[in-house]
Scaffold this motif. Sequence first.
Motif, mmCIF file in Angstrom:
data_model
loop_
_atom_site.group_PDB
_atom_site.id
_atom_site.type_symbol
_atom_site.label_atom_id
_atom_site.label_comp_id
_atom_site.label_asym_id
_atom_site.label_seq_id
_atom_site.Cartn_x
_atom_site.Cartn_y
_atom_site.Cartn_z
ATOM 1 N N ILE A 8 0.851 -1.190 0.000
ATOM 2 C CA ILE A 8 0.000 0.000 0.000
ATOM 3 C C ILE A 8 0.886 1.239 0.000
ATOM 4 N N LEU A 99 -2.164 -1.371 -3.849
ATOM 5 C CA LEU A 99 -3.285 -0.587 -3.352
ATOM 6 C C LEU A 99 -2.773 0.800 -2.965
ATOM 7 N N THR A 100 -3.671 1.775 -2.911
ATOM 8 C CA THR A 100 -3.280 3.116 -2.496
ATOM 9 C C THR A 100 -3.995 3.474 -1.201
ATOM 10 N N SER A 101 -3.326 4.257 -0.375
ATOM 11 C CA SER A 101 -3.768 4.486 0.996
ATOM 12 C C SER A 101 -4.931 5.457 1.126
ATOM 13 N N THR A 140 -7.887 -2.281 -7.433
ATOM 14 C CA THR A 140 -6.943 -3.312 -7.016
ATOM 15 C C THR A 140 -6.177 -3.794 -8.239
#
Length: 245
Positions: A8, A99-101, A140
Amino acid sequence: MINLLIIIQARMTSTRLPGKVMLPLCGKTVLEIMLDRLKNFKKNIIIATTNDGTQKPIVDVCKKNHIPYYEGDTENVLSRYYETACKFGAKSGDIIVRLTSDCPLADQDIAQRTIDLYKNNHLDLAGAGPHSGFPRGIDTVAYGFDFLKFMYNNASTPYEKEHVTIHPDKIKKPFKTLHLNNQTDDSHYRLTLDEIKDYDAIKEVYKKFNCSTEFTYDELIKMLKKNPYIYEINKEVKQKEYEIK
């Protein structure tokens, strides 16, 4: 044995909403709520943050929640991913999930389905997102470490280094990719966090679930359809093409 790394990316220096992953949400931070949404993968999660001196709040959250982390280049997200994977022992054949936070509504079941699509079809990359009918914020991407290494070794432009998963056609090498297609087109919903209106919409979502993180994607969409005012809150926010997470 094939290893799975859920990486992430997280930084404090977002241009539109600085420190957004540390914003309060349901008594925690946005980042911690995302981690709760992905609890089935806790042993696989690594946070790829920056080394620019602003990352301490993110590192503190990682330490508090016993999540491993790596501090890498702020602008070159591709190198940050690759170095994170290498530091934690990724090898040929291993699976990387990106994934990105800024996605506190990330869905672990959709992540698992994306991983299964990747594995069952012997792909180089599998993805779920607005391009396949899901809302922005459910994005995703799963790919092999070999794919990540190839991209790292061949990326040359700032765009490629920012976006980590550039389209294989750009580099003239055949890769096998598939998208996880949603049964309905929910891509008009915006569930990511880039601006204050996004934050307002996300807070309303969690208010409807009484701050529980235990809801399915189908339950989320059903709730949004019953409460169309949530969509209206941030429908005018445009995705910034070159936003670094």
